[in-house]
Scaffold this motif. Structure first.
Motif, PDB file in Angstrom:
ATOM      1  N   PHE A 176       0.876  -1.012  -0.048  1.00 31.54           N
ATOM      2  CA  PHE A 176       0.099   0.092   0.083  1.00 31.54           C
ATOM      3  C   PHE A 176       0.797   1.215  -0.120  1.00 31.54           C
ATOM      4  O   PHE A 176       0.739   2.225   0.879  1.00 31.54           O
ATOM      5  CB  PHE A 176      -0.839  -0.137   1.118  1.00 31.54           C
ATOM      6  CG  PHE A 176      -1.967  -1.170   0.941  1.00 31.54           C
ATOM      7  CD1 PHE A 176      -3.243  -0.692   0.193  1.00 31.54           C
ATOM      8  CD2 PHE A 176      -2.179  -2.177   1.441  1.00 31.54           C
ATOM      9  CE1 PHE A 176      -4.440  -1.562  -0.079  1.00 31.54           C
ATOM     10  CE2 PHE A 176      -2.994  -3.038   1.323  1.00 31.54           C
ATOM     11  CZ  PHE A 176      -4.290  -2.875   0.591  1.00 31.54           C
ATOM     12  N   CYS A 177       1.779   1.386  -0.745  1.00 29.38           N
ATOM     13  CA  CYS A 177       2.524   2.641  -1.097  1.00 29.38           C
ATOM     14  C   CYS A 177       1.304   3.515  -1.337  1.00 29.38           C
ATOM     15  O   CYS A 177       0.413   3.283  -2.297  1.00 29.38           O
ATOM     16  CB  CYS A 177       3.417   2.545  -2.209  1.00 29.38           C
ATOM     17  SG  CYS A 177       4.596   1.365  -2.079  1.00 29.38           S
ATOM     18  N   VAL A 202      -2.046  -0.589  -7.355  1.00 33.45           N
ATOM     19  CA  VAL A 202      -1.896  -1.985  -7.505  1.00 33.45           C
ATOM     20  C   VAL A 202      -2.529  -3.021  -6.505  1.00 33.45           C
ATOM     21  O   VAL A 202      -3.041  -3.848  -6.784  1.00 33.45           O
ATOM     22  CB  VAL A 202      -0.358  -2.552  -7.902  1.00 33.45           C
ATOM     23  CG1 VAL A 202      -0.196  -3.946  -7.839  1.00 33.45           C
ATOM     24  CG2 VAL A 202      -0.009  -1.779  -9.205  1.00 33.45           C
TER      25      VAL A 202
HETATM   26  S1  SF4 Z   1       3.096  -2.702  -6.331  1.00 31.85           S
HETATM   27 FE1  SF4 Z   1       2.599  -0.676  -5.504  1.00 31.85          FE
HETATM   28  S2  SF4 Z   1       2.060  -0.773  -3.327  1.00 31.85           S
HETATM   29 FE2  SF4 Z   1       3.231  -2.619  -3.969  1.00 31.85          FE
HETATM   30  S3  SF4 Z   1       5.322  -2.102  -3.514  1.00 31.85           S
HETATM   31 FE3  SF4 Z   1       5.067  -1.773  -5.711  1.00 31.85          FE
HETATM   32  S4  SF4 Z   1       4.410   0.491  -5.692  1.00 31.85           S
HETATM   33 FE4  SF4 Z   1       4.283  -0.232  -3.641  1.00 31.85          FE
END
Ligand code: SF4
Length: 486
Positions: A199-200, A205
């Motif tokens: 959850f950046c 995503v």
């Molecule tokens: S997919 Fe999105 S939420 Fe997951 S590590 Fe990569 S940047 Fe962060």
């Protein structure tokens, strides 16, 4: 819209820490009628976005071919066109919506043609509703969780001529034994996991692909061994965050363990992507350093060089921790190349905060980088932040950043001039049949003149010129006439 099944943003955010994803073996079983549906008909799949999507596109092609469809390069000849989409940035979505619009003319000429959309775009609640309401040309819609339902959904469309829209938000399952038409015969993508729990704050995503779920190592190994037997030279282990592999399973196999097991198969080249710096441990570095068939190339997304921005991004590392990891990788893995992702103009990023990113670029001197202006993704925390920085200013910063990234990319490529490198040959140049291209262990694209190279072979090339995005060279034969040179 009630007759359609559409995703739900609240469900997409939900996580269950004790969840064990069900494994569905033999995930696509066709009925007799489904096996004949595509006979004498053509399909075309257009894939956007990351390698995970490319792999999904291969599976979609595999399913359609099992249904009797034949691939056609020409959209005008296709009886079904599927857009396999990406939601990571607004621009990518606009492009897809533009393409749907442009397919109207094909549909007018061939009304029986089916237009389908799948992937991350329809996994977003608002976007799915928008497509259903505004794009009646789309008769088939499914999401990242139900690719294996394609035969049933398509059969319904063809037999009833009614729209079949089925996208749902779920923690997710693991599908095994999916049919696929692989893009290459010498290098292959191998999914090791799907979903992401990081959850950046800017990233969509985790909402579009569900909870992290790793495949069992035995199933991965079975796939790698089969690919090796079929003559594949290179595999890329895929996941949204491969370093967290296995953390959702109780099989006691970390990503480092998996790398070791895959390396033991003896396949010539192993790559992996993408790595999150948070989960990158020292054992992984040691395994990569020790094993000749694990390629010395690491994609290590930085995103920002400023600690306040990294915190707002929910990246879980500081610039100091990133640097320390970077240094350990450089120190232990011989001739390693490192690439990165950087986001410019996160909401309210100051000039000072941006200059910390520039400083990090000066420190790391990346081999390659993907840099972007921040794109607000509806439903993510970062999209709710009011932003005081203009788009023009963000674009100026991106230009300044790209200038430095390009400088170091070229500098790193120039270091290879005069050296002989191993290249896995991908194919012929599109513009010059006397030139072939391929990749070095460090994932550097090489264009070279050849005498007897074949697609899929690993050959030697002497590098004559390093440029910003690629290397030029000439095929050589160490051990033969020019042995003494090396
Ligand atoms: S997919 Fe999105 S939420 Fe997951 S590590 Fe990569 S940047 Fe962060």
């Amino acid at each position: 819209m009630n007759e359609y099944r559409l995703p739900n943003a609240k469900q997409a955010r939900f996580r269950n820490k004790t969840y064990q994803a069900p494994i569905i073996y033999d995930a696509v079983k066709l009925t007799d009628s489904q096996k004949k549906l595509g006979v004498n008909l053509n399909y075309h799949v257009i894939t956007y976005g990351c390698q995970a999507n490319v792999r999904d596109g291969e599976v979609i092609s595999g399913i359609l071919e099992q249904m009797g469809y034949t691939f056609s390069d020409a959209l005008s000849k296709a009886d079904i066109i599927i857009l396999n989409t990406c939601a990571i940035r607004e621009n990518a979505e606009k492009r897809v919506l533009g393409v749907i619009g442009s397919l109207q003319s094909y549909k007018r000429k061939k009304p029986e043609m089916v237009v389908g959309i799948c992937g991350c775009m329809p996994q977003q609640e608002q976007m799915a509703q928008n497509i259903v309401a505004k794009y009646p040309i789309v008769e088939l819609m499914f999401g990242t969780h139900n690719i294996s339902s394609l035969p049933t959904l398509l059969e319904n469309v063809l037999t009833t001529r009614k729209r079949n829209i089925e996208v749902f938000s779920a923690l997710g399952s693991i599908y095994e034994d999916l049919p696929s038409v692989r893009q290459f015969r010498h290098k292959a993508f191998v999914n090791i996991m799907d979903g992401c729990d990081k959850f950046c704050s800017y990233c969509i995503v985790p909402y579009t692909r569900g909870q992290q779920r790793s495949r069992r190592w035995e199933d991965i190994l079975k796939e790698v061994k089969r690919l090796k037997e079929e003559g594949y030279q290179e595999i890329t282990l895929l996941g949204q965050n491969v370093n967290a592999y296995g953390k959702d399973l109780d099989q006691g196999c970390t990503f480092a363990d998996l790398l070791e097991k895959v390396s033991d198969t003896g396949i010539r080249r192993i790559r992996f992507t993408t790595s999150h710096p948070w989960d990158f441990d020292d054992r992984m570095i040691d395994i990569i350093a020790q094993r000749d068939n694990i390629m010395p190339f690491i994609h290590l997304p930085l995103q920002s060089g400023n600690d306040e921005i990294l915190k707002l991004m929910n990246r879980r590392y500081t610039s100091k921790q990133y640097k320390e990891l970077f240094d350990r990788i450089k120190e232990k893995i011989k001739d390693v190349a490192i690439s990165t992702d950087i986001i410019v103009g996160f909401p309210n990023e100051t000039e000072e905060q941006f200059s910390d990113t520039l400083k990090m670029v000066e420190y790391c001197q990346y081999d390659n980088a993907y840099s972007f202006v921040f794109s607000a993704r509806e439903g993510t925390p970062a999209a709710r932040i009011e932003d005081s920085v203009s788009l023009e200013e963000k674009k100026r910063r991106l230009q300044r950043l790209n200038e430095r990234l390009g400088y170091y990319s070229k500098l790193n490529n120039k270091k290879w001039e005069g050296q002989v490198v191993e290249v896995l040959v991908d194919g012929f140049s599109k513009t010059n049949p006397e030139i072939m291209s391929g990749y070095t262990p460090q994932q550097k694209l090489v264009n070279f003149s050849y005498d007897n190279a074949q697609i899929g072979a690993i050959i030697y090339v002497k590098i004559t010129q390093g440029m910003k995005n690629s290397l030029n060279g000439v095929q050589v034969h160490p051990g033969k006439e020019n042995h003494e040179q090396y």
